[in-house]
Motif scaffolding. Structure first.
Motif, PDB file in Angstrom:
ATOM      1  N   ASN A 146       0.845  -1.192   0.000  1.00  0.00           N
ATOM      2  CA  ASN A 146       0.000   0.000   0.000  1.00  0.00           C
ATOM      3  C   ASN A 146       0.882   1.245   0.000  1.00  0.00           C
ATOM      4  N   THR A 147       0.852   1.998  -1.093  1.00  0.00           N
ATOM      5  CA  THR A 147       1.733   3.169  -1.203  1.00  0.00           C
ATOM      6  C   THR A 147       1.360   4.270  -0.208  1.00  0.00           C
ATOM      7  N   ALA A 148       0.081   4.356   0.161  1.00  0.00           N
ATOM      8  CA  ALA A 148      -0.332   5.363   1.143  1.00  0.00           C
ATOM      9  C   ALA A 148       0.298   5.074   2.499  1.00  0.00           C
ATOM     10  N   VAL A 154      20.073  12.480   3.424  1.00  0.00           N
ATOM     11  CA  VAL A 154      19.012  11.622   3.951  1.00  0.00           C
ATOM     12  C   VAL A 154      17.794  11.714   3.053  1.00  0.00           C
ATOM     13  N   TYR A 155      17.465  12.925   2.597  1.00  0.00           N
ATOM     14  CA  TYR A 155      16.343  13.099   1.680  1.00  0.00           C
ATOM     15  C   TYR A 155      16.586  12.376   0.361  1.00  0.00           C
ATOM     16  N   LYS A 156      17.869  12.347  -0.061  1.00  0.00           N
ATOM     17  CA  LYS A 156      18.179  11.744  -1.364  1.00  0.00           C
ATOM     18  C   LYS A 156      18.287  10.232  -1.283  1.00  0.00           C
ATOM     19  N   GLY A 157      18.162   9.656  -0.070  1.00  0.00           N
ATOM     20  CA  GLY A 157      18.182   8.210   0.038  1.00  0.00           C
ATOM     21  C   GLY A 157      17.099   7.631  -0.853  1.00  0.00           C
ATOM     22  N   GLU A 158      17.350   6.484  -1.448  1.00  0.00           N
ATOM     23  CA  GLU A 158      16.405   5.926  -2.407  1.00  0.00           C
ATOM     24  C   GLU A 158      15.371   5.059  -1.695  1.00  0.00           C
ATOM     25  N   PRO A 159      14.281   5.656  -1.189  1.00  0.00           N
ATOM     26  CA  PRO A 159      13.254   4.850  -0.547  1.00  0.00           C
ATOM     27  C   PRO A 159      12.484   4.048  -1.577  1.00  0.00           C
ATOM     28  N   PRO A 160      11.877   2.941  -1.196  1.00  0.00           N
ATOM     29  CA  PRO A 160      11.073   2.166  -2.138  1.00  0.00           C
ATOM     30  C   PRO A 160       9.938   3.006  -2.697  1.00  0.00           C
ATOM     31  N   LEU A 161       9.394   2.580  -3.810  1.00  0.00           N
ATOM     32  CA  LEU A 161       8.318   3.292  -4.475  1.00  0.00           C
ATOM     33  C   LEU A 161       7.178   3.574  -3.503  1.00  0.00           C
ATOM     34  N   GLY A 162       6.753   4.808  -3.466  1.00  0.00           N
ATOM     35  CA  GLY A 162       5.641   5.160  -2.589  1.00  0.00           C
ATOM     36  C   GLY A 162       6.073   5.830  -1.308  1.00  0.00           C
ATOM     37  N   TYR A 163       7.394   5.932  -1.060  1.00  0.00           N
ATOM     38  CA  TYR A 163       7.847   6.556   0.171  1.00  0.00           C
ATOM     39  C   TYR A 163       8.009   8.075   0.044  1.00  0.00           C
ATOM     40  N   CYS A 164       7.568   8.649  -1.053  1.00  0.00           N
ATOM     41  CA  CYS A 164       7.450  10.110  -1.200  1.00  0.00           C
ATOM     42  C   CYS A 164       8.733  10.850  -0.878  1.00  0.00           C
ATOM     43  N   LYS A 165       9.712  10.757  -1.788  1.00  0.00           N
ATOM     44  CA  LYS A 165      10.934  11.530  -1.609  1.00  0.00           C
ATOM     45  C   LYS A 165      10.626  13.002  -1.872  1.00  0.00           C
ATOM     46  N   PRO A 166      10.858  13.901  -0.919  1.00  0.00           N
ATOM     47  CA  PRO A 166      10.437  15.298  -1.071  1.00  0.00           C
ATOM     48  C   PRO A 166      11.292  16.048  -2.082  1.00  0.00           C
TER      49      PRO A 166
END
Length: 271
Positions: free
Chosen positions: A212-214, A249-261
């Motif tokens: 769930n991306t939300a 930290v912001y540029k860390g590659e979170p999985p799809l749906g983790y909303c990189k700002p």
């Protein structure tokens, strides 16, 4: 963990004991979704909003914990903790004594002479006497002295609370922000970026489990971005090196749906 109140209807069998009571996942999820998000966090610091949004994903684990507790008759010590604030009742007929520890109480004075130090010590003594008269005792071992200055040889003074000399420190955590003696924010940036990277790594490990991306977005915003962007209006680093640590930290590659700002959402001072 936030408190949960379950309404359990006892069976009519007289021989029933607590180990025979079970709680199902749907019941846990229902109460998680009904949490009041306007209430403050408990001792664990987990916001009700996070529990509410992730109700379906975490309900099975919480349900297992509750049922295991009922079966074994053991309640984890963490479940017994709570933030309690005493409220004075003016209509009490009998005097009530309370032993409390005051938190986030500060005394401040600009120091230019020994006379200023003595004046601050007198204010500290008056505060200590007032607290004892009102049964609101300070925990002297947790009281600290922090001198904020950039002078090479600042004026120092041994401050006391009662008979105990207060510990002098070079930095102190105040409302979640580390204040350094020279107002450098390096220690704070190092601390929050370490926490943010640690939490981001943990979230990456949940990628195969959360579809769930939300929910992913809520977890990222609540557990990672909140660590990095908290109180940036106060400490946003002017140094390029510190800004780079924050941005990494912001540029860390979170999985799809983790909303990189995006960069324009960051509260970063240009110096």
């Amino acid at each position: 963990m936030s408190a949960f109140k379950f309404s359990i209807t006892p069976r009519t069998e007289s021989k029933e004991n607590i180990s025979e009571i079970t709680i199902d996942v749907d019941e846990v999820a229902q109460f998680l979704r009904a949490l009041d998000t306007s209430k403050a966090c408990g001792p664990d610091g987990i916001p009700a909003r996070l529990l509410q949004v992730c109700a379906l994903e975490i309900a099975p684990s919480i349900c297992e914990l509750f049922n295991r507790s009922l079966q074994t008759g053991h309640v984890p010590s963490e479940w017994k903790s709570a933030n309690v604030t005493p409220v004075h009742r003016k209509d009490l007929k009998e005097p009530t004594l309370a032993a409390l520890y005051a938190d986030d109480t500060k005394l401040y004075k600009s120091i230019t002479s020994v006379g200023d130090c003595e004046s601050l010590q007198q204010a500290l003594t008056d505060l200590d006497c007032w607290s004892r008269d009102n049964n609101l005792n300070f925990n002297e071992s947790k009281c600290k002295v922090l001198t904020i200055t950039r002078k090479k040889t600042p004026l120092t003074y041994a401050y006391h609370m009662g008979s105990k000399e207060l510990t002098r420190v070079n930095k102190e955590k105040d409302l979640g922000v580390f204040i350094n003696y020279n107002l450098s924010w390096d220690d704070h940036v190092h601390t929050i970026t370490a926490k943010g990277n640690k939490m981001l790594g943990m979230l990456k490990g949940t990628y195969p489990l959360l579809t769930n991306t939300a929910v992913r977005r809520t977890l990222y915003l609540s557990l990672v971005k909140s660590q990095i962007s908290y109180a940036t209006e106060v400490w946003s680093p002017p140094a390029i090196k510190m800004r780079s640590m924050q941005w990494n930290v912001y540029k860390g590659e979170p999985p799809l749906g983790y909303c990189k700002p995006s960069a324009e959402k960051l509260h970063i001072s240009s110096g």
